[in-house]
Design a protein around this motif. Structure first.
Motif: not given
Ligand SMILES: NC(=O)c1ccc[n+]([C@@H]2O[C@H](COP(=O)([O-])OP(=O)(O)OC[C@H]3O[C@@H](n4cnc5c(N)ncnc54)[C@H](OP(=O)(O)O)[C@@H]3O)[C@@H](O)[C@H]2O)c1
Length: 297
Positions: A272-278
């Motif tokens: 989701s957006r929560a993990g989008a930078y991983v």
């Protein structure tokens, strides 16, 4: 203005997923979690039609779609990709979850307490074709799976209907590795552990090579979850390690095996957006088991 609403941050509304091994265990739980949270389509791949259909029938929002596929065959992968391509022009996340445990060996937990002859006899008795099948399913097939879905994954970053394009969520290849790929003791077997180390390294390589194309790659490294794969070994196999998911503190600081919520929560975060930078990351999901054993994490 930043949006800190957890409902929005962890939303998978409108997203399209492909999950191998979605007919049981961790794959089933991830598919059900995406369906329950509003995914638009969740394609589950596996060899057993009845398992896939059972999981599809369990979907509360009816977004789970069974696709029969043997990931060890390029022909089967290509035909699954074509079938999925006829139903969606893009996918947002491809999850390589299908796996094989192969020959199980039980070396003593205290090194050196069995004779070398006993160990040799046990290990030499394992089937070479069964070991090769583990490497094929857990590593080589994961690579061809990625290639089979590379173009629809790329389309997840550009297609006007893709939620990814509107929410800064780049397409992602998510593999299911294992804490077994990080620890050094040969439980449940040297080849399985090596295959999981290999697939986690493959994930990092793909993260590097496909970064220029906007495709992320991450891996979840689970500890023990009671599933079809591990149930007979850990519960009925006489080791007495897991009874109804309880584990001794010396084996796992959380004193339990992983639950459907544990894998579902981690997967929802990463997709989701929560993990989008991983990107390029191995997420250890083991209740601390790796922390108390010789390991390379
Ligand atoms: N459970 C654990 O404690 C644990 C810990 C660490 C990592 N893992 C990893 O988590 C993943 C899921 O395992 P699980 O525990 O959920 O076990 P599982 O219930 O046995 O799931 C494995 C799935 O893989 C599918 N599969 C196997 N070979 C396949 C093939 N050639 N083509 C297509 N699908 C295939 C199986 O479906 P079909 O037989 O119908 O094809 C099955 O649904 C595996 O990669 C495993 O190594 C599990």
């Amino acid at each position: 203005m930043a949006n800190f609403s957890s409902t929005d941050l962890f939303s998978v509304k409108g997203m399209v997923f492909v999950i191998t091994g979605g007919g049981s265990g961790l794959g089933e739980w991830m598919a059900q979690a995406f369906d329950a949270n509003g995914a638009s389509k969740v394609f589950i791949l596996g060899r057993r039609k009845e398992s896939l259909e059972r999981v599809a029938a369990s979907a509360i929002n009816k977004s789970i779609i069974p696709i029969q596929c043997d990931i060890t065959s390029k022909t089967s992968l290509a035909s699954a990709a074509a079938e999925i391509g006829s139903q969606t022009p893009f996918i947002n996340t491809l999850i390589a979850n299908a796996g094989l445990i192969g020959p199980i060996t039980a070396l003593p937990s205290v090194a050196g307490t069995e004779s070398l002859d006993e160990i040799y006899t046990q290990l030499w008795a394992t089937s070479q074709p069964d070991s090769v099948a583990v490497l094929d399913t857990n590593v080589a097939s994961v690579y061809y799976l990625f290639l089979a879905f590379l173009r629809p994954l790329a389309a997840g970053n550009t297609h006007a209907d893709s939620r990814g394009t509107q929410h800064h969520i780049q397409s992602q290849f998510l593999t299911i590795g294992s804490m077994g790929g990080l620890v050094r003791h040969a439980d449940p077997g040297h080849i399985y552990l090596s295959s999981k180390a290999a697939v986690m390294h493959l994930t990092k390589c793909l993260s590097t090579d496909f970064a220029p194309y906007g495709i992320r790659a991450n891996s979840i490294a689970p500890g023990l979850f009671i599933t079809e794969m591990t149930g007979s070994f850990f519960v009925d196999g006489g080791k007495g390690m897991a009874t109804k998911g309880a584990l001794p503190k010396e084996v796992n600081p959380a004193m339990r095996s992983g639950s459907p919520e544990d894998i579902a929560g981690t997967a929802l975060w990463l997709v989701s957006r929560a993990g989008a930078y991983v990107n390029g990351c191995i997420v250890l999901l083991d209740g601390g088991a790796t922390s108390i054993t010789p390991a390379t994490y």
